[in-house]
Design a protein around this motif. Structure first.
Motif, mmCIF file in Angstrom:
data_model
loop_
_atom_site.group_PDB
_atom_site.id
_atom_site.type_symbol
_atom_site.label_atom_id
_atom_site.label_comp_id
_atom_site.label_asym_id
_atom_site.label_seq_id
_atom_site.Cartn_x
_atom_site.Cartn_y
_atom_site.Cartn_z
ATOM 1 N N UNK A 71 -44.456 -26.289 10.667
ATOM 2 C CA UNK A 71 -44.534 -25.544 11.693
ATOM 3 C C UNK A 71 -43.551 -26.151 12.719
ATOM 4 N N UNK A 72 -42.989 -25.518 13.598
ATOM 5 C CA UNK A 72 -42.205 -25.694 14.650
ATOM 6 C C UNK A 72 -42.321 -24.884 16.075
ATOM 7 N N UNK A 73 -42.211 -25.568 17.114
ATOM 8 C CA UNK A 73 -42.273 -24.972 18.470
ATOM 9 C C UNK A 73 -41.347 -25.777 19.386
ATOM 10 N N UNK A 123 -34.242 -27.990 21.279
ATOM 11 C CA UNK A 123 -33.286 -26.854 20.155
ATOM 12 C C UNK A 123 -33.672 -27.050 18.843
ATOM 13 N N UNK A 124 -33.315 -25.878 18.132
ATOM 14 C CA UNK A 124 -33.715 -25.864 16.799
ATOM 15 C C UNK A 124 -32.267 -25.998 16.074
ATOM 16 N N UNK A 125 -32.341 -26.991 15.107
ATOM 17 C CA UNK A 125 -30.998 -27.055 14.220
ATOM 18 C C UNK A 125 -31.629 -27.779 13.028
ATOM 19 N N UNK A 126 -30.995 -27.823 11.799
ATOM 20 C CA UNK A 126 -31.245 -28.584 10.510
ATOM 21 C C UNK A 126 -31.422 -30.171 10.815
ATOM 22 N N UNK A 167 -36.708 -33.915 12.370
ATOM 23 C CA UNK A 167 -36.506 -33.601 10.840
ATOM 24 C C UNK A 167 -35.743 -34.842 10.265
ATOM 25 N N UNK A 168 -34.691 -35.121 10.852
ATOM 26 C CA UNK A 168 -34.065 -36.436 10.287
ATOM 27 C C UNK A 168 -35.033 -37.669 10.040
#
Length: 281
Positions: free
Chosen positions: A218-220, A250-253, A258-259
């Motif tokens: 889940x992400x916000x 911001x949303x990015x891979x 995430x890292x």
């Protein structure tokens, strides 16, 4: 003073340079638990959908609901964000099971609103409390023009769902297995699996997939979360990572959450495999 370079210390050292806060809970089913900020409260984002799924199956067990009931996609269910039903117009009919599957595997917000409408907010929150998740609550339907909060949970609460599900002790062995099969099809588990060796999970280039994951992320803007059951040749373990207090919305891979989450996940995987199914000897 304990001078050993333990797994916990390695994780804490990795997170020293992280611009944010990760709450973590991991259980290897052999009595070894790793908990960092496990009681801290976090915005759920779409991880609340795992709780809704469990409450649906609880109601089915009680015969208050059926996976074969038909739900109508109505105008009041329309919302923005993830999923595929936003590409359709209201009026479509779906089986409850199909709506639940869409809610999990593509994190469909409209399907989620359909299920909240079907089950009822009070029923869902009562079920969450009955399941022992005292620090977890669904705050409302997924409409972002009012409150930006979807729910609240802790790493310990969220992990407890997967631990008991993996043991067949959450709702029932049959219901838990059905939920796991849906969660295995979830498309967005990059925090857990981003740094896993691809050969372990590549069905096209190996005789069998060595690692399976049953999870829900889940992400916000204010959070990046992931959690689930990781199945390996040496058995399974549960990992939950909830993130907040980072500066980049911001949303990015390669978002730092995430890292760094992926690095922690790989540490746990390596340790679990090296010790053939445990975090500690």
């Amino acid at each position: 003073m304990d001078s050993r370079f333990t797994l916990e210390k390695r994780i804490e050292a990795e997170l020293k340079s992280y611009d944010g806060f990760i709450g973590l809970y991991a259980d290897d089913f052999h009595g070894n638990v790793i908990a960092i900020g496990a009681e801290e409260k976090f915005e759920t984002a779409s991880t609340i959908k795992t709780y809704i799924l469990a409450c649906l199956f609880d109601e089915v067990e009680k015969k208050n609901a059926s996976l074969e009931d038909m739900l109508e996609y109505k105008a009041e269910h329309v919302t923005e964000g993830s999923g595929v039903l936003c590409a359709l117009e209201p009026g479509a009919l779906f089986r409850v099971k199909d709506a639940a599957t869409l809610m999990i595997i593509v994190s469909d917000n409209i399907a989620t609103n359909m299920l909240i409408d079907y089950l009822g907010m009070d029923t869902i929150n009562h079920c969450i409390q009955k399941l022992g998740c005292k620090d977890t609550a669904l705050h409302g339907t997924l409409h972002f023009d009012g409150s930006s909060k979807l729910g609240t949970t802790t790493p310990r609460d969220y992990a407890s769902m997967f631990v008991r599900m993996a043991q067949g002790k959450l709702i029932s062995p049959t219901s838990d297995e059905q939920m796991i099969e849906i969660l295995k099809k979830q498309h967005y588990n990059s925090m857990i699996t981003k740094d896993f060796p691809p050969v372990y999970m590549d069905i096209d280039n190996t005789d069998e997939v060595l690692i399976h994951v049953a999870s829900k992320s889940g992400s916000m803007d204010a959070c990046r979360n992931d959690g689930g059951i990781i199945y390996t040749p040496y058995g399974k373990y549960v990992l939950v990572m909830l993130n907040k207090n980072f500066s980049d919305a911001m949303y990015y891979p390669n978002h730092p959450a995430t890292v760094f989450g992926a690095k922690v996940s790989r540490m746990l995987l390596d340790q679990f495999l090296a010790l053939e199914g445990r975090f500690h000897l």
